[in-house]
Motif scaffolding. Structure first.
Motif, PDB file in Angstrom:
ATOM      1  N   ALA A 107       0.646  10.341 -28.100  1.00 36.47           N
ATOM      2  CA  ALA A 107       1.090  11.620 -27.556  1.00 36.47           C
ATOM      3  C   ALA A 107      -0.065  12.602 -27.419  1.00 36.47           C
ATOM      4  O   ALA A 107       0.010  13.556 -26.625  1.00 36.47           O
ATOM      5  N   ARG A 145       8.538   6.090 -32.215  1.00 35.63           N
ATOM      6  CA  ARG A 145       7.906   6.693 -31.040  1.00 35.63           C
ATOM      7  C   ARG A 145       6.737   5.836 -30.561  1.00 35.63           C
ATOM      8  O   ARG A 145       6.552   5.633 -29.348  1.00 35.63           O
ATOM      9  N   GLN A 149       6.369   3.747 -26.913  1.00 35.06           N
ATOM     10  CA  GLN A 149       5.207   3.880 -26.044  1.00 35.06           C
ATOM     11  C   GLN A 149       4.614   2.517 -25.717  1.00 35.06           C
ATOM     12  O   GLN A 149       4.255   2.237 -24.561  1.00 35.06           O
TER      13      GLN A 149
END
Length: 254
Positions: A107, A145, A149
């Motif tokens: 991120a 997360r 990804q």
């Protein structure tokens, strides 16, 4: 076993009509595998990293890989139990731990590396990269997360899909069943197996595990053979959970 646990188990056996013989045999009773055990050098792990041997927070150790020759590391109780369940599963034909290691863009826009806890190949050839962690840790560390990804990015050179296992999969009951299956494979005796298979061939309903041991010349050998039948799918428990002496078993053909 602690005295209080022994007493509890004894009372449960009496309640369920399980008559355990506590007499000491005149001679030692050994397992009698058809193929004698073969011992060789322990080969090193094929994983990309070796966890530190000690931790104040979780389990650390190793167990045999699926081939029984290589060392396979684990660094949590979930990894330990998941590895044992994978080894006992007929849906796993190849198994590696701490592999593969893949790069992804986080991120923050920077490139990072992530090492999966397990990698399995299914009988149909499909490859699955697996993260094995307690659910709370998956959420707290942001692993979900990261996996999303990596899934969006795709890792076709390593796996066809990505999955997660938590303590819901790697639970005590399935771990105990897997342990019995792995032991029964090592102690497989052809004559005992054929005798047990003939015994259950005419089963039309449910039969209690303990009742299949009645009358056996050596109950321990018969127990191993019953687990061999469960391993092959010729017998299955009527209900999910840990298989014990009072579990009801039915034909796997049903």
């Amino acid at each position: 076993m602690r005295p209080e646990h022994f007493i509890k188990q004894h009372m449960l056996n009496r309640r369920n009509g399980v008559e355990v013989d506590f007499s000491v045999p005149e001679t030692t009773v050994w397992a009698n595998p058809t193929l004698p055990p073969r011992y060789g050098p322990v080969l090193p792990s094929l994983g990309n990293r070796k966890p530190s041997p000690k931790s104040p927070l979780n389990y650390r150790g190793n167990q045999p890989n699926l081939d029984g020759e290589r060392m396979m590391y684990f660094e949590s109780s979930v990894e330990q139990k998941a590895g044992r369940i994978f080894r006992a599963s007929p849906d796993v034909k190849e198994l590696r731990e701490q592999w593969p290691t893949v790069e992804y863009v986080g991120a923050d826009g920077q490139r990072h590396k992530h090492t999966f806890d397990y990698w399995v190949r299914r009988p149909n050839g499909k490859r699955v990269a697996i993260a094995a962690k307690p659910f709370e840790k998956l959420v707290r560390l942001g692993t979900l997360r990261i996996l999303r990804q990596i899934k969006r990015m795709g890792i076709p050179e390593y796996a066809d899909s990505i999955s997660v296992v938590t303590e819901s999969f790697a639970n005590d009951d399935d771990d105990a069943n897997a342990g019995w299956i792995l032991v029964s494979r090592e102690k497989y005796n052809e004559d005992e197996y054929l005798a047990a298979r003939a015994l259950v061939a005419s089963i039309t309903g449910a039969v209690r595990f303990w009742d299949l041991l009645r009358g056996a010349p050596i109950p321990g050998h018969r127990r191993t053979a019953i687990w061999n039948l469960i391993d092959e799918g010729l017998l299955r428990p009527l209900e999910p959970g840990r298989i014990t002496d009072v579990s009801l078993l039915v034909s796997g053909k049903n």
